[in-house]
Write a protein that holds these residues in place. Structure first.
Motif: not given
Lengths: 297, 297
Positions: A168-169, A204-218, A225-231, A235-237
């Motif tokens: 994020x950020x 992550x919101x665009x990329x994770x679905x790509x990895x999941x889809x390529x692996x035929x999974x959800x 738990x998402x590791x947030x950058x300072x500030x 939703x930014x992450x």
């Protein structure tokens, strides 16, 4: 001096002069093509091209050294994504003829600094004028040992999902200074069986679905738990993009050993388990995420 | 439909779907990098990137199929220049979000048609939006047998200088339809000892001095002998550029055998002896030519 006052040959020569030349390079700039040593028989060739565009990937007023850095590091991050080793880069510069040669020289300094960081040789360059925004396109060639490259498609149901660093950020500055996770990626594939991996460039919101889809999974993600950058907020992450961190899937059986040896090897870089790969729900992804940055939208 | 209404993934998928995939390609589009088979040990890797820019290399109204053709053929012409074999291409498209998807599809059809002509596989693509003119950057990887590649630097004093085809007037249409002289170049290095070679992209007046300079020689040209394209004058043959013909230096001892076997092998393509390499005069080139097209001027 403006670019239009300098011939292309003279410009390229001055840009490329003094670039360190590896013994693997047989012919580089100054001829029609670059000629380099082939990788060995036990490796595959890896190819990637990417570009940055003024006003899209960088502001016109950004430091040209950082623009060059980013232009080189973006394709190198894709090498990290599959655990490959980059070796040679070709640079195409498309710049307005009114841009100063100092700007171009600084841009090249940034490209060179980034390439050196990973022992990559800039073996060729091309320039063209334009009547529009500057475009810097970088093509990179390298290798990966047979059987070692990691695609997005190998994730298994129940795999842990990990991300490196903080999300994020990035657009507040990190996107111009990031270091691709090549060393981390190579260490991972040397020591663990990684099932699927990619670099997070669109969020992550665009990329994770790509990895999941390529692996035929959800997937199931624990947003808290998402590791947030300072500030950055959650939703930014998820949506900001340009994190250039690794996202990978690995069996939960490796969890303890991975976390322990990671902390020892990379004490200054966070590794976070953000969720797991799961049965796909419906035909779409199993959990709705606000989309990451999608080009053209 | 406008580009901005289509996601990048969907666009790339539709563009790259159905591209012929060689068995040498291990992973191509849809993952972070392309992974392909390494060339053998007896060959060197050859790398080249080039780009075409709207309003510089093509008019906005030009047929996108021909723009794609040209964008692919330009770097392939550099393979011809050193007598290398192209194998894999990566395409970076930078286009305004307002451009129609039909335009992009036609562009890709042109890229694909050109690549197929020389058995080149398009193994990766990247797209970005821009607020300016379209840029198409094509990076190509291939190989050349060790000892077979021809640089610009090997010309010897007294060498005959030959050019293929006809020069001048390319911008009236040929620049969008040319076929790189890869077959001719490979035939030349299979059957003759070529001392120095390049492709003519900026015009004989700009390119010949480059070859001579790289060979540390001057040159003597018989202007009256220059092979003129229909409608072109001598000054066009020297200055117009974008001919994409071969210029090469070879010992006069090979002249007769070359001319005879060329006519037999390539009866429809002119081969013209335009002069010879000579002692350099002063520090500059030995004969003043009006400059070919030099970028940024």
């Amino acid at each position: 001096m403006k670019l239009r006052a300098v011939g292309e040959d003279a410009l390229l020569a001055s840009l490329l002069r003094g670039l360190p030349v590896s013994r693997r390079v047989i012919a580089a700039t100054g001829d029609d093509c670059a000629v380099v040593e082939s990788p060995g028989r036990k490796t595959s060739l890896v190819l990637k091209t990417d570009c940055v565009v003024e006003k899209i990937h960088f502001a016109s007023a950004a430091d040209p050294i950082l623009i060059g850095w980013k232009a080189m590091m973006r394709p190198l991050s894709d090498f990290a994504a599959i655990s490959a080793v980059p070796q040679f880069a070709l640079v195409t510069l498309v710049v307005p003829a009114t841009r100063s040669t100092m700007w171009i020289k600084k841009l090249y300094r940034g490209l060179q600094r980034a390439a050196s960081r990973f022992d990559v040789g800039i073996v060729g360059g091309e320039t063209s004028a334009t009547r529009g925004p500057a475009v810097i396109s970088v093509g990179v060639t390298g290798f990966v040992e047979k059987g070692r490259w990691i695609s997005r498609a190998g994730g298994k149901k129940g795999d842990d999902l990990f991300v490196t660093g903080r999300l994020g950020g990035s657009l507040r500055g990190r996107h111009l200074r990031f270091v691709p996770r090549i060393n981390e990626s190579r260490w991972l594939t040397k020591n663990f069986r990684i099932h699927a991996m990619m670099d997070l460039s669109d969020g992550l919101g665009a990329d994770l679905p790509r990895l999941a889809k390529a692996s035929k999974l959800g997937f199931k993600i624990d947003r808290e738990k998402l590791p947030l950058a300072v500030g950055a907020k959650i939703r930014n992450a998820i949506s900001d993009g340009e994190d250039y961190e690794l996202l990978f899937a690995i069996s939960p059986r490796d969890r303890n050993r991975l976390q322990k040896s990671w902390r020892k090897k990379f004490p200054n870089l966070l590794l976070t388990r953000i969720g797991r790969l799961a049965q796909p729900l419906n035909n779409s992804t199993s959990q709705l995420l606000p989309g990451g940055y999608v080009h053209f939208q």
